[in-house]
Scaffold this motif. Structure first.
Motif, PDB file in Angstrom:
ATOM      1  N   ARG A  58      -3.030  25.501  -1.872  1.00  0.00           N
ATOM      2  CA  ARG A  58      -3.841  24.903  -1.216  1.00  0.00           C
ATOM      3  C   ARG A  58      -3.475  24.337  -0.104  1.00  0.00           C
ATOM      4  O   ARG A  58      -2.655  23.341  -0.419  1.00  0.00           O
ATOM      5  CB  ARG A  58      -5.016  24.272  -1.820  1.00  0.00           C
ATOM      6  CG  ARG A  58      -5.662  25.101  -2.962  1.00  0.00           C
ATOM      7  CD  ARG A  58      -6.680  26.041  -2.380  1.00  0.00           C
ATOM      8  NE  ARG A  58      -7.840  25.257  -1.896  1.00  0.00           N
ATOM      9  CZ  ARG A  58      -9.107  25.562  -1.395  1.00  0.00           C
ATOM     10  NH1 ARG A  58      -8.899  26.946  -0.796  1.00  0.00           N
ATOM     11  NH2 ARG A  58      -9.925  24.947  -0.896  1.00  0.00           N
ATOM     12  N   ASN A  60      -4.256  21.690   3.733  1.00  0.00           N
ATOM     13  CA  ASN A  60      -5.120  21.209   4.732  1.00  0.00           C
ATOM     14  C   ASN A  60      -4.580  21.708   6.026  1.00  0.00           C
ATOM     15  O   ASN A  60      -3.498  21.093   6.540  1.00  0.00           O
ATOM     16  CB  ASN A  60      -5.323  19.596   4.746  1.00  0.00           C
ATOM     17  CG  ASN A  60      -6.205  19.383   3.722  1.00  0.00           C
ATOM     18  OD1 ASN A  60      -7.523  19.605   3.798  1.00  0.00           O
ATOM     19  ND2 ASN A  60      -5.789  18.148   3.140  1.00  0.00           N
ATOM     20  N   ARG A 102     -10.039  19.068  10.066  1.00  0.00           N
ATOM     21  CA  ARG A 102      -9.142  19.513   8.770  1.00  0.00           C
ATOM     22  C   ARG A 102      -9.931  20.413   7.947  1.00  0.00           C
ATOM     23  O   ARG A 102     -11.256  20.164   7.834  1.00  0.00           O
ATOM     24  CB  ARG A 102      -8.635  18.420   7.893  1.00  0.00           C
ATOM     25  CG  ARG A 102      -9.505  17.708   7.193  1.00  0.00           C
ATOM     26  CD  ARG A 102      -8.882  17.105   5.917  1.00  0.00           C
ATOM     27  NE  ARG A 102     -10.116  16.433   5.092  1.00  0.00           N
ATOM     28  CZ  ARG A 102     -10.775  17.316   4.310  1.00  0.00           C
ATOM     29  NH1 ARG A 102     -10.177  18.304   3.848  1.00  0.00           N
ATOM     30  NH2 ARG A 102     -11.609  16.923   3.315  1.00  0.00           N
ATOM     31  N   GLU A 104      -9.392  22.739   4.153  1.00  0.00           N
ATOM     32  CA  GLU A 104      -8.519  23.536   3.082  1.00  0.00           C
ATOM     33  C   GLU A 104      -8.545  24.825   3.093  1.00  0.00           C
ATOM     34  O   GLU A 104      -9.495  25.321   3.185  1.00  0.00           O
ATOM     35  CB  GLU A 104      -8.807  22.866   1.757  1.00  0.00           C
ATOM     36  CG  GLU A 104      -8.087  21.898   1.077  1.00  0.00           C
ATOM     37  CD  GLU A 104      -8.430  21.453  -0.315  1.00  0.00           C
ATOM     38  OE1 GLU A 104      -8.572  22.221  -1.126  1.00  0.00           O
ATOM     39  OE2 GLU A 104      -8.577  20.215  -0.470  1.00  0.00           O
TER      40      GLU A 104
HETATM   41  C1  LIG Z   1      -7.079  17.970   2.155  1.00  0.00           C
HETATM   42  O1  LIG Z   1      -7.599  16.461   2.496  1.00  0.00           O
HETATM   43  C2  LIG Z   1      -8.404  15.840   2.052  1.00  0.00           C
HETATM   44  C3  LIG Z   1      -8.984  14.653   2.656  1.00  0.00           C
HETATM   45  O2  LIG Z   1      -7.673  13.974   2.941  1.00  0.00           O
HETATM   46  C4  LIG Z   1      -7.912  15.472   0.341  1.00  0.00           C
HETATM   47  O3  LIG Z   1      -8.983  14.873  -0.294  1.00  0.00           O
HETATM   48  C5  LIG Z   1      -7.681  16.866  -0.172  1.00  0.00           C
HETATM   49  O4  LIG Z   1      -7.055  16.568  -1.474  1.00  0.00           O
HETATM   50  C6  LIG Z   1      -6.624  17.476   0.477  1.00  0.00           C
HETATM   51  N1  LIG Z   1      -6.383  18.863   0.185  1.00  0.00           N
HETATM   52  C7  LIG Z   1      -4.917  19.325  -0.161  1.00  0.00           C
HETATM   53  C8  LIG Z   1      -4.759  20.384  -0.609  1.00  0.00           C
HETATM   54  O5  LIG Z   1      -4.055  18.497   0.176  1.00  0.00           O
END
Ligand SMILES: *[C@@H]1O[C@H](CO)[C@@H](O)[C@H](O)[C@H]1NC(C)=O
Ligand SMILES: *[C@@H]1O[C@H](CO)[C@@H](O)[C@H](O)[C@H]1NC(C)=O
Length: 135
Positions: A58, A60, A102, A104
């Motif tokens: 996964r 972002n 952003r 995911e």
């Molecule tokens: C994506 O960003 C959000 C907010 O910063 C965070 O909570 C989440 O863990 C991130 N997801 C990944 C896969 O890094």
């Protein structure tokens, strides 16, 4: 040779050359997109050149929301995968708020390659630089 649209196209290509993705756009941007300059086509920040993703992970995807027009005609975003200069039918995410900056996504199960890019659609498409997907 110097029709208004080709002048526009040259200006557009010069602009993107400054951001280092000239090679990507030079052969890929349809004139129709060049002429739609008043629409919102958010600039992808991640993934960028040098990014390596592994399928199933996964991540972002992020993009710049600082320059969006006051009124956007389409607030719903969509992210699609492209390999080389060829669009794939893979939608990584859609129907998200384009102003979030952003979202995911899950790296899809695809042939490994170093010529993947994402296309982020708001009103219009914007390509990320090419990056790598591995098994
Ligand atoms: C994506 O960003 C959000 C907010 O910063 C965070 O909570 C989440 O863990 C991130 N997801 C990944 C896969 O890094
Ligand atoms: C944006 O939309 C609002 C409401 O329709 C309108 O009042 C405003 O003038 C628009 N602004 C611009 C810059 O188009």
């Amino acid at each position: 040779m110097s029709s208004p649209s080709s002048v526009l196209a040259k200006t557009f290509l010069f602009f993107f050359a400054l951001f280092g993705i000239f090679a990507n756009l030079a052969s890929a941007v349809p004139v129709a997109e060049v002429e739609k300059r008043d629409v919102y086509d958010p600039h992808v920040l991640y993934p960028h050149a040098g990014t390596v993703w592994y399928k199933g992970q996964r991540h972002n995807v992020t993009w710049d929301t600082s320059d969006h027009p006051v009124n956007i005609t389409n607030y719903l975003g969509r992210i699609m995968l492209r390999k080389g200069l060829i669009a794939t039918p893979l939608i990584l995410e859609e129907n998200f708020d384009i102003l979030l900056g952003r979202i995911e996504v899950t790296v899809p199960w695809v042939t490994p390659g170093d010529d993947y890019s994402l296309v982020l659609y708001g009103d219009s498409g914007n390509f990320s630089p090419m990056f790598t997907i591995k098994e």
